[in-house]
Motif scaffolding. Structure first.
Motif, PDB file in Angstrom:
ATOM      1  N   THR A  28       0.828  -1.207   0.000  1.00 14.06           N
ATOM      2  CA  THR A  28       0.000   0.000   0.000  1.00 14.06           C
ATOM      3  C   THR A  28       0.857   1.249   0.000  1.00 14.06           C
ATOM      4  OG1 THR A  28      -1.726  -1.164   1.209  1.00 14.06           O
ATOM      5  CG2 THR A  28      -1.812   1.240   1.224  1.00 14.06           C
ATOM      6  N   ASP A  29       1.898   1.269   0.858  1.00 15.18           N
ATOM      7  CA  ASP A  29       2.779   2.431   0.940  1.00 15.18           C
ATOM      8  C   ASP A  29       3.479   2.679  -0.383  1.00 15.18           C
ATOM      9  OD1 ASP A  29       2.090   2.777   3.543  1.00 15.18           O
ATOM     10  OD2 ASP A  29       3.869   1.790   4.382  1.00 15.18           O
ATOM     11  N   THR A  30       3.909   1.582  -1.041  1.00 14.30           N
ATOM     12  CA  THR A  30       4.608   1.721  -2.316  1.00 14.30           C
ATOM     13  C   THR A  30       3.692   2.328  -3.366  1.00 14.30           C
ATOM     14  OG1 THR A  30       6.035  -0.156  -1.830  1.00 14.30           O
ATOM     15  CG2 THR A  30       5.823   0.490  -4.148  1.00 14.30           C
ATOM     16  N   VAL A  31       2.459   1.828  -3.424  1.00 12.10           N
ATOM     17  CA  VAL A  31       1.503   2.341  -4.401  1.00 12.10           C
ATOM     18  C   VAL A  31       1.195   3.800  -4.127  1.00 12.10           C
ATOM     19  CG1 VAL A  31      -0.871   2.163  -5.237  1.00 12.10           C
ATOM     20  CG2 VAL A  31       0.480   0.087  -4.875  1.00 12.10           C
ATOM     21  N   ASP A  32       0.942   4.140  -2.847  1.00 16.00           N
ATOM     22  CA  ASP A  32       0.627   5.530  -2.494  1.00 16.00           C
ATOM     23  C   ASP A  32       1.790   6.454  -2.815  1.00 16.00           C
ATOM     24  OD1 ASP A  32      -1.851   4.787  -1.644  1.00 16.00           O
ATOM     25  OD2 ASP A  32      -1.343   4.756   0.491  1.00 16.00           O
ATOM     26  N   PHE A  33       3.010   6.056  -2.462  1.00 14.23           N
ATOM     27  CA  PHE A  33       4.168   6.894  -2.740  1.00 14.23           C
ATOM     28  C   PHE A  33       4.371   7.046  -4.242  1.00 14.23           C
ATOM     29  CE2 PHE A  33       8.590   7.100  -4.039  1.00 14.23           C
ATOM     30  CZ  PHE A  33       8.930   8.349  -3.537  1.00 14.23           C
ATOM     31  N   SER A  34       4.269   5.947  -4.958  1.00 19.66           N
ATOM     32  CA  SER A  34       4.464   5.978  -6.401  1.00 19.66           C
ATOM     33  C   SER A  34       3.466   6.928  -7.060  1.00 19.66           C
ATOM     34  CB  SER A  34       4.308   4.579  -6.993  1.00 19.66           C
ATOM     35  OG  SER A  34       4.421   4.603  -8.398  1.00 19.66           O
ATOM     36  N   LYS A  35       2.212   6.872  -6.618  1.00 16.49           N
ATOM     37  CA  LYS A  35       1.181   7.752  -7.183  1.00 16.49           C
ATOM     38  C   LYS A  35       1.468   9.211  -6.861  1.00 16.49           C
ATOM     39  CE  LYS A  35      -3.810   8.608  -7.196  1.00 16.49           C
ATOM     40  NZ  LYS A  35      -5.130   8.186  -6.646  1.00 16.49           N
ATOM     41  N   ALA A  36       1.833   9.501  -5.612  1.00 16.87           N
ATOM     42  CA  ALA A  36       2.115  10.885  -5.215  1.00 16.87           C
ATOM     43  C   ALA A  36       3.311  11.437  -5.979  1.00 16.87           C
ATOM     44  CB  ALA A  36       2.376  10.961  -3.715  1.00 16.87           C
ATOM     45  N   TYR A  37       4.336  10.605  -6.141  1.00 18.00           N
ATOM     46  CA  TYR A  37       5.531  11.085  -6.850  1.00 18.00           C
ATOM     47  C   TYR A  37       5.241  11.279  -8.333  1.00 18.00           C
ATOM     48  CZ  TYR A  37      10.352  11.881  -8.021  1.00 18.00           C
ATOM     49  OH  TYR A  37      11.519  12.457  -8.472  1.00 18.00           O
ATOM     50  N   GLN A  38       4.414  10.395  -8.892  1.00 16.39           N
ATOM     51  CA  GLN A  38       4.014  10.559 -10.292  1.00 16.39           C
ATOM     52  C   GLN A  38       3.213  11.852 -10.471  1.00 16.39           C
ATOM     53  OE1 GLN A  38       1.111   7.728 -11.822  1.00 16.39           O
ATOM     54  NE2 GLN A  38       2.179   7.678 -13.795  1.00 16.39           N
ATOM     55  N   GLN A  39       2.319  12.141  -9.542  1.00 16.03           N
ATOM     56  CA  GLN A  39       1.532  13.376  -9.613  1.00 16.03           C
ATOM     57  C   GLN A  39       2.415  14.611  -9.452  1.00 16.03           C
ATOM     58  OE1 GLN A  39      -1.230  12.169  -6.518  1.00 16.03           O
ATOM     59  NE2 GLN A  39      -2.918  12.051  -7.994  1.00 16.03           N
ATOM     60  N   TYR A  40       3.440  14.486  -8.618  1.00 16.85           N
ATOM     61  CA  TYR A  40       4.400  15.582  -8.467  1.00 16.85           C
ATOM     62  C   TYR A  40       5.106  15.865  -9.799  1.00 16.85           C
ATOM     63  CZ  TYR A  40       8.988  17.611  -7.541  1.00 16.85           C
ATOM     64  OH  TYR A  40      10.129  18.372  -7.615  1.00 16.85           O
ATOM     65  N   ASN A  41       5.571  14.810 -10.448  1.00 12.62           N
ATOM     66  CA  ASN A  41       6.243  14.979 -11.746  1.00 12.62           C
ATOM     67  C   ASN A  41       5.311  15.599 -12.781  1.00 12.62           C
ATOM     68  OD1 ASN A  41       8.828  14.067 -11.116  1.00 12.62           O
ATOM     69  ND2 ASN A  41       8.280  11.922 -11.474  1.00 12.62           N
ATOM     70  N   GLN A  42       4.068  15.163 -12.797  1.00 13.85           N
ATOM     71  CA  GLN A  42       3.099  15.712 -13.749  1.00 13.85           C
ATOM     72  C   GLN A  42       2.841  17.189 -13.466  1.00 13.85           C
ATOM     73  OE1 GLN A  42      -0.182  13.015 -13.120  1.00 13.85           O
ATOM     74  NE2 GLN A  42       0.581  11.503 -14.605  1.00 13.85           N
ATOM     75  N   ALA A  43       2.794  17.572 -12.204  1.00 14.93           N
ATOM     76  CA  ALA A  43       2.594  18.978 -11.838  1.00 14.93           C
ATOM     77  C   ALA A  43       3.785  19.824 -12.275  1.00 14.93           C
ATOM     78  CB  ALA A  43       2.377  19.113 -10.332  1.00 14.93           C
ATOM     79  N   VAL A  44       4.994  19.256 -12.154  1.00 12.62           N
ATOM     80  CA  VAL A  44       6.202  19.969 -12.609  1.00 12.62           C
ATOM     81  C   VAL A  44       6.133  20.190 -14.112  1.00 12.62           C
ATOM     82  CG1 VAL A  44       8.700  19.804 -12.900  1.00 12.62           C
ATOM     83  CG2 VAL A  44       7.658  19.194 -10.712  1.00 12.62           C
ATOM     84  N   GLU A  45       5.759  19.145 -14.856  1.00 18.18           N
ATOM     85  CA  GLU A  45       5.654  19.262 -16.311  1.00 18.18           C
ATOM     86  C   GLU A  45       4.589  20.273 -16.716  1.00 18.18           C
ATOM     87  OE1 GLU A  45       5.014  15.397 -17.900  1.00 18.18           O
ATOM     88  OE2 GLU A  45       7.024  14.656 -17.399  1.00 18.18           O
ATOM     89  N   ALA A  46       3.501  20.338 -15.947  1.00 15.54           N
ATOM     90  CA  ALA A  46       2.409  21.272 -16.247  1.00 15.54           C
ATOM     91  C   ALA A  46       2.674  22.674 -15.693  1.00 15.54           C
ATOM     92  CB  ALA A  46       1.094  20.740 -15.683  1.00 15.54           C
ATOM     93  N   ASN A  47       3.751  22.805 -14.928  1.00 14.75           N
ATOM     94  CA  ASN A  47       4.123  24.087 -14.312  1.00 14.75           C
ATOM     95  C   ASN A  47       2.969  24.646 -13.475  1.00 14.75           C
ATOM     96  OD1 ASN A  47       5.825  26.242 -13.692  1.00 14.75           O
ATOM     97  ND2 ASN A  47       5.161  27.445 -15.474  1.00 14.75           N
ATOM     98  N   ASN A  48       2.439  23.801 -12.626  1.00 16.78           N
ATOM     99  CA  ASN A  48       1.341  24.175 -11.740  1.00 16.78           C
ATOM    100  C   ASN A  48       1.878  24.298 -10.310  1.00 16.78           C
ATOM    101  OD1 ASN A  48      -0.923  24.155  -9.986  1.00 16.78           O
ATOM    102  ND2 ASN A  48      -2.156  23.109 -11.522  1.00 16.78           N
ATOM    103  N   PRO A  49       2.232  25.526  -9.866  1.00 16.40           N
ATOM    104  CA  PRO A  49       2.914  25.705  -8.576  1.00 16.40           C
ATOM    105  C   PRO A  49       2.159  25.123  -7.384  1.00 16.40           C
ATOM    106  CG  PRO A  49       3.038  27.717  -9.872  1.00 16.40           C
ATOM    107  CD  PRO A  49       2.095  26.798 -10.591  1.00 16.40           C
ATOM    108  N   ALA A  50       0.851  25.344  -7.334  1.00 14.37           N
ATOM    109  CA  ALA A  50       0.085  24.854  -6.186  1.00 14.37           C
ATOM    110  C   ALA A  50       0.131  23.330  -6.111  1.00 14.37           C
ATOM    111  CB  ALA A  50      -1.359  25.338  -6.271  1.00 14.37           C
ATOM    112  N   ASP A  51      -0.050  22.667  -7.248  1.00 19.11           N
ATOM    113  CA  ASP A  51      -0.002  21.198  -7.269  1.00 19.11           C
ATOM    114  C   ASP A  51       1.413  20.688  -7.000  1.00 19.11           C
ATOM    115  OD1 ASP A  51      -2.663  21.027  -7.706  1.00 19.11           O
ATOM    116  OD2 ASP A  51      -2.540  20.458  -9.823  1.00 19.11           O
ATOM    117  N   ILE A  52       2.419  21.406  -7.488  1.00 14.01           N
ATOM    118  CA  ILE A  52       3.799  20.992  -7.244  1.00 14.01           C
ATOM    119  C   ILE A  52       4.061  20.927  -5.740  1.00 14.01           C
ATOM    120  CG2 ILE A  52       6.230  21.641  -7.453  1.00 14.01           C
ATOM    121  CD1 ILE A  52       5.541  22.872 -10.183  1.00 14.01           C
ATOM    122  N   ILE A  53       3.654  21.971  -5.019  1.00 13.64           N
ATOM    123  CA  ILE A  53       3.860  21.998  -3.572  1.00 13.64           C
ATOM    124  C   ILE A  53       3.059  20.894  -2.889  1.00 13.64           C
ATOM    125  CG2 ILE A  53       3.403  23.316  -1.469  1.00 13.64           C
ATOM    126  CD1 ILE A  53       4.167  25.823  -2.935  1.00 13.64           C
TER     127      ILE A  53
END
Length: 373
Positions: A28-53
């Motif tokens: 569960t922890d691996t899946v949750d972390f993987s999803k959060a980190y993937q969403q972080y990367n997507q926010a960086v690519e989209a240049n969305n400051p609020a989501d990045i944080i």
């Protein structure tokens, strides 16, 4: 911090550390972390400051559970979150980091990352530079900022990493220039960075162009006008190739107006007045900012009597940025204040108004104050 800091391969490699304790929760922890980190990367690519944080925070909090709070991976995740906070502060404050609750949190994250790096990495490892610079940006303590920046410079020099040295020295110049620690040596950091970038980067690299602007501005302040002009002309050439107007391009033009006007080269100053006018909108509702100004002389007879006052004038800025037809609208203190104001204002230079792509005359106002220190 680059988004490539962590990969799913790292996740898989580290999963075995906790598998024996609670296999079900580990999945569960691996899946949750993987999803959060993937969403972080997507926010960086989209240049969305609020989501990045937001996602950087989630990835860090889940990562500390997965990898351990004192792991290198968690330290990198901490810096991702801290750097996101710093970036947002700069975006909200015209490029400056302003102390608030979030920035204080970023400082704590950089401190925790630095502590892990000092424990896990070799002494003076180049990776220490990142949290040290982060601390310099987020601390309100100038003494501490100087300490960590000088350590970062030493590390970069010991590693013979000139580009990192140039970046940290540029950071140190800007961080310390308005503090009690601004010395000739700190000013020299800007020149060191310029020399490195000229040697290492192509002439159109943005870091080199920014360093060239700073080099020109410092030489202008030091009265070395020939070096300043050469650098500022190069800056304008490179920034004109960009698809947008860079603030340093405007400032370079303004510095050249000041230099040329002081040297009595009005034609060259006019060229840059017009360039600024073309780049910036004219606002009839505000006092225009002079590109070159000489202060009015204080009438000696008034000074002896302790007289003070002010003069508000209206004038025309012509197509070349010269002041024409200055007239007194209001004044207080005496006619000599009016006389000196008109004489001084007649020497000022402005950016001309542009209408339909062409320079045109425009009206502006200014108030000059006469006070005795």
């Amino acid at each position: 911090m680059k988004k490539t800091l962590l990969r799913l391969a790292i996740i898989a490699a580290c999963a075995s550390h906790m598998a024996y304790a609670n296999p079900t929760n580990m999945v569960t922890d691996t899946v949750d972390f993987s999803k959060a980190y993937q969403q972080y990367n997507q926010a960086v690519e989209a240049n969305n400051p609020a989501d990045i944080i937001s996602y950087a925070q989630q990835a860090y909090e889940l990562g500390t559970v997965k990898f351990g709070a004192h792991s290198i991976d968690s330290a990198k995740l901490a810096m991702n979150w801290a750097n996101a906070i710093v970036a947002q502060s700069k975006q909200n404050n015209n490029g400056r980091v302003v102390q608030d609750e979030q920035v204080i949190k970023a400082q704590q994250l950089f401190e925790s990352a630095l502590a892990v790096y000092r424990q896990k990495l070799p002494e003076n490892d180049i990776a220490l530079v990142d949290p040290l610079v982060g601390l310099a940006e987020t601390t309100a303590d100038d003494t501490y900022a100087k300490k960590v920046l000088f350590e970062a410079i030493d590390i970069a020099q010991e590693a013979d990493n000139e580009l990192t040295e140039a970046e940290v020295k540029t950071m140190a110049f800007y961080r310390l220039k308005s503090t009690e620690f601004y010395t000739r040596a700190v000013r020299g950091f800007a020149f060191d960075a310029y020399d490195i970038y000229v040697k290492k980067l192509p002439e159109n690299a943005i870091k080199r162009v920014n360093a060239t602007y700073l080099y020109g501005a410092l030489n202008e302040a030091m009265g070395k006008h020939t070096k300043a002009v050469d650098a500022l002309v190069e800056v304008i050439k490179q920034y004109q190739a960009l698809p947008y107007s860079h603030p340093h391009e405007l400032r370079a033009h303004a510095l050249l107006v000041d230099i040329y006007q002081k040297q009595g080269q009005s034609d060259q100053a006019t060229e840059h007045c017009i360039a600024i006018g073309k780049m910036t909108p004219w606002n009839d509702q505000q006092e225009q900012t002079p590109l070159f100004r000489t202060p009015p002389a204080y009438p000696m007879s008034y000074a002896k009597r302790g007289k003070s006052g002010w003069v508000k004038l209206q004038f025309t800025v012509d197509e070349q940025g010269f002041v024409q037809s200055p007239q007194v609208l209001e004044s207080k203190g005496g006619s000599q204040f009016e006389k000196e104001s008109i004489e001084a204002l007649s020497q000022w230079r402005y950016a001309p108004k542009f209408v339909d792509g062409k320079p045109a005359k425009g009206t502006s106002t200014v108030r000059l104050d006469f006070t005795l220190g």
